[in-house]
Design a protein around this motif. Sequence first.
Motif, PDB file in Angstrom:
ATOM      1  N   TYR A   6      41.270  34.980  41.445  1.00 13.87           N
ATOM      2  CA  TYR A   6      41.547  36.345  41.004  1.00 13.87           C
ATOM      3  C   TYR A   6      42.206  37.117  42.158  1.00 13.87           C
ATOM      4  N   PRO A   7      43.544  37.201  42.173  1.00 19.14           N
ATOM      5  CA  PRO A   7      44.216  37.920  43.272  1.00 19.14           C
ATOM      6  C   PRO A   7      43.869  39.411  43.250  1.00 19.14           C
ATOM      7  N   THR A   8      43.967  40.051  44.410  1.00 21.66           N
ATOM      8  CA  THR A   8      43.721  41.501  44.452  1.00 21.66           C
ATOM      9  C   THR A   8      44.927  42.227  43.844  1.00 21.66           C
ATOM     10  N   ILE A   9      44.625  43.276  43.097  1.00 25.25           N
ATOM     11  CA  ILE A   9      45.680  43.990  42.364  1.00 25.25           C
ATOM     12  C   ILE A   9      45.617  45.484  42.698  1.00 25.25           C
ATOM     13  N   THR A  10      46.772  46.077  42.949  1.00 28.18           N
ATOM     14  CA  THR A  10      46.843  47.542  43.064  1.00 28.18           C
ATOM     15  C   THR A  10      47.507  48.055  41.792  1.00 28.18           C
ATOM     16  N   ILE A  11      46.742  48.811  41.020  1.00 31.29           N
ATOM     17  CA  ILE A  11      47.321  49.373  39.784  1.00 31.29           C
ATOM     18  C   ILE A  11      47.835  50.778  40.095  1.00 31.29           C
ATOM     19  N   VAL A  12      49.121  51.005  39.830  1.00 35.39           N
ATOM     20  CA  VAL A  12      49.722  52.308  40.112  1.00 35.39           C
ATOM     21  C   VAL A  12      50.055  53.007  38.790  1.00 35.39           C
TER      22      VAL A  12
ATOM     23  N   THR B  19      43.517  56.279  31.985  1.00 37.05           N
ATOM     24  CA  THR B  19      42.663  55.987  33.151  1.00 37.05           C
ATOM     25  C   THR B  19      41.452  55.151  32.732  1.00 37.05           C
ATOM     26  N   LYS B  20      40.824  55.557  31.622  1.00 34.86           N
ATOM     27  CA  LYS B  20      39.651  54.797  31.143  1.00 34.86           C
ATOM     28  C   LYS B  20      40.060  53.388  30.744  1.00 34.86           C
ATOM     29  N   GLY B  21      41.187  53.283  30.070  1.00 38.13           N
ATOM     30  CA  GLY B  21      41.688  51.964  29.651  1.00 38.13           C
ATOM     31  C   GLY B  21      41.892  51.049  30.856  1.00 38.13           C
ATOM     32  N   ILE B  22      42.419  51.597  31.927  1.00 33.57           N
ATOM     33  CA  ILE B  22      42.677  50.797  33.143  1.00 33.57           C
ATOM     34  C   ILE B  22      41.357  50.393  33.802  1.00 33.57           C
ATOM     35  N   LEU B  23      40.410  51.337  33.851  1.00 29.30           N
ATOM     36  CA  LEU B  23      39.133  51.027  34.503  1.00 29.30           C
ATOM     37  C   LEU B  23      38.268  50.078  33.658  1.00 29.30           C
ATOM     38  N   ASP B  24      38.598  49.970  32.386  1.00 31.80           N
ATOM     39  CA  ASP B  24      37.848  49.056  31.504  1.00 31.80           C
ATOM     40  C   ASP B  24      38.502  47.683  31.388  1.00 31.80           C
ATOM     41  N   LEU B  25      39.558  47.434  32.157  1.00 26.85           N
ATOM     42  CA  LEU B  25      40.265  46.142  32.052  1.00 26.85           C
ATOM     43  C   LEU B  25      39.330  44.971  32.346  1.00 26.85           C
TER      44      LEU B  25
ATOM     45  N   TYR C 287      38.804  42.384  34.229  1.00 35.49           N
ATOM     46  CA  TYR C 287      39.218  41.788  35.507  1.00 35.49           C
ATOM     47  C   TYR C 287      38.180  42.224  36.538  1.00 35.49           C
ATOM     48  N   PRO C 288      37.810  41.366  37.501  1.00 34.08           N
ATOM     49  CA  PRO C 288      36.757  41.751  38.444  1.00 34.08           C
ATOM     50  C   PRO C 288      37.061  43.089  39.141  1.00 34.08           C
ATOM     51  N   ALA C 289      36.127  44.044  39.002  1.00 32.72           N
ATOM     52  CA  ALA C 289      36.349  45.397  39.534  1.00 32.72           C
ATOM     53  C   ALA C 289      36.598  45.383  41.041  1.00 32.72           C
ATOM     54  N   SER C 290      35.960  44.432  41.745  1.00 31.41           N
ATOM     55  CA  SER C 290      36.111  44.388  43.210  1.00 31.41           C
ATOM     56  C   SER C 290      37.525  43.975  43.628  1.00 31.41           C
ATOM     57  N   LYS C 291      38.287  43.429  42.692  1.00 31.39           N
ATOM     58  CA  LYS C 291      39.644  42.959  43.012  1.00 31.39           C
ATOM     59  C   LYS C 291      40.706  43.991  42.622  1.00 31.39           C
TER      60      LYS C 291
ATOM     61  N   TYR D 137      44.596  40.432  32.655  1.00 30.89           N
ATOM     62  CA  TYR D 137      44.177  39.019  32.709  1.00 30.89           C
ATOM     63  C   TYR D 137      45.350  38.107  32.343  1.00 30.89           C
ATOM     64  N   PHE D 138      46.061  38.444  31.253  1.00 31.75           N
ATOM     65  CA  PHE D 138      47.171  37.584  30.816  1.00 31.75           C
ATOM     66  C   PHE D 138      48.352  37.635  31.790  1.00 31.75           C
ATOM     67  N   LEU D 139      48.586  38.807  32.388  1.00 34.00           N
ATOM     68  CA  LEU D 139      49.677  38.907  33.370  1.00 34.00           C
ATOM     69  C   LEU D 139      49.388  38.002  34.566  1.00 34.00           C
ATOM     70  N   ILE D 140      48.135  38.048  35.039  1.00 35.81           N
ATOM     71  CA  ILE D 140      47.745  37.237  36.201  1.00 35.81           C
ATOM     72  C   ILE D 140      47.754  35.749  35.832  1.00 35.81           C
ATOM     73  N   LYS D 141      47.243  35.456  34.644  1.00 41.04           N
ATOM     74  CA  LYS D 141      47.197  34.054  34.199  1.00 41.04           C
ATOM     75  C   LYS D 141      48.608  33.449  34.215  1.00 41.04           C
ATOM     76  N   LYS D 142      49.564  34.229  33.766  1.00 41.69           N
ATOM     77  CA  LYS D 142      50.951  33.740  33.725  1.00 41.69           C
ATOM     78  C   LYS D 142      51.501  33.544  35.127  1.00 41.69           C
ATOM     79  N   VAL D 143      51.285  34.517  36.009  1.00 43.34           N
ATOM     80  CA  VAL D 143      51.867  34.429  37.351  1.00 43.34           C
ATOM     81  C   VAL D 143      51.255  33.258  38.126  1.00 43.34           C
ATOM     82  N   LEU D 144      49.985  32.947  37.847  1.00 40.37           N
ATOM     83  CA  LEU D 144      49.317  31.858  38.567  1.00 40.37           C
ATOM     84  C   LEU D 144      49.816  30.476  38.142  1.00 40.37           C
ATOM     85  N   GLU D 145      50.540  30.423  37.018  1.00 40.94           N
ATOM     86  CA  GLU D 145      51.122  29.142  36.587  1.00 40.94           C
ATOM     87  C   GLU D 145      52.130  28.635  37.616  1.00 40.94           C
TER      88      GLU D 145
END
Lengths: 435, 48
Positions: A48-54, A68-74, A76-80, A154-162
């Motif tokens: 799970y790479p670290t992500i900065t959401i802008v 904002t709520k939608g982003i915080l409810d994603l 994906y591990p909150a610590s990342k 999750y799907f964006l990261i899953k794709k990039v990790l391919e």
Amino acid sequence: MLNNFLAFSTLVSIWFSLLASLVTLYGAIRFWIKHSKKIVSITPLKRYPTITIVVPAHNEELVIAKTTKGILDLNYPASKIEVLLYADNCQDKTAAEMRKAVDMPEYRYRNVQIIERQGSGGKAGVLNDALEIAQGEYICVYDADALPEQNALYFLIKKVLENPSRYMATFGRNKTRNAKQNFLTRCINQEVIVSQRIQHVGVWNLFKIGRIPGTNFIINTEYVRSIGGWQQGALTEDTEISFRIMEDGYLIALAYNSEAFEQEPEHLRDYYYQRLRWAKGNYQVVINNFKHLFDRSNWRVKLETFYLTCVFFWFNLAVVLSDIIFFVDLGCVVARFFNPKIPIIFAMDSNLLLMQLLLINWLLMILLYVTQINLALATQYGQATSDQIWLALGSYFTYSQLFIAISIQAVCSVIGDKIFKRDGSKWVKTKRFAD
Amino acid sequence: MIDVFFMLAILVTLIFLIALFAMIHSVWTIYHQTEHTVLHLGKHHHVK
């Protein structure tokens, strides 16, 4: 003779554009025949790479709390996740709305910064500011009105990790949040689905070409730093960076499962100015990148430039000319009721058989337009209804004709900006609605 | 010129006709596959 030549070349141009779109359509159909029966499941990622959401927000008090709520409810591990919420030159309560959402007990320990920005540069300026402080391996961008679906990231990261060394960015899709509001939003909904389920999917499947949209995408932070960030002053900064990625030999991968819900204009005026900005941006991109057709650029850049040049110059001109021909001939037919000696100017040598064939050809083009829309709708559950067929037919004669006016004004405006050295990058903000 | 154009018009019309039938067939297939997949997962599964 000249009349005939003009009529024939216009028609051949339109045929060519349709045949070219059939190629993309073929790519999309192949993709969906395979993927529409694929059962996707949420399995743990290998890392799970670290992500900065802008989130750049300019006077977005009506929609920002929900986003904002939608982003915080994603999912994906909150610590990342690091979230940077920018209230950019706001005169309303955007920052207060952000704070209200972030202060909710369930988000107490989340890594969120709310930044009230007064700088210049619009969205590109915000993204460049965020680039300086971003801690994440990838930067993820959501517009203020883009409510991400729980698994979007999750799907964006899953794709990039391919293929992380080749995929420098991945992008998802945007669904229309207010599709059922009125006739305009219903038509926009169809257009959005067609562009994302046919155009994006077809081009990715056939040529591995992707273009970063304004929202719901991730991009490698180090890569953006290495190219000096986003280009300020460009109307479509995302297209500029997409060209740069392909130029460097990397890919922008499509994560077709990643979805965000975006608000579309509900009034004709807002729609017109939003599309005018997009069209102007695309004309600028074509003009700025036209040189790539003749230099030693990456073939994907050449193909994309060729495609945009054809669409925005050649095909648009052909459509405008065909409309002029249609209305001139219609005027002649009406005038003949009063004076039978008036000739029909674009009569194609009055060959009746040819006229009948062209009529069938035209009807087929309309049917192809309607079927293409319904093909795109069939890929999304609940969209392919009989109402949509009639709407698609109606939009051919109404909504889709609007683009002619937009493209003419965009061309005039871009030429005017060049001649009079005007600043053509003025941003007209799209009006939001509470939902 | 008219003859060449006429032949071209027939060719393009035929291509459009074939494309139309292929597309209608694809709409049918994709529609049923999508419906089947989503119903299998549940409408609110959000992973389609």
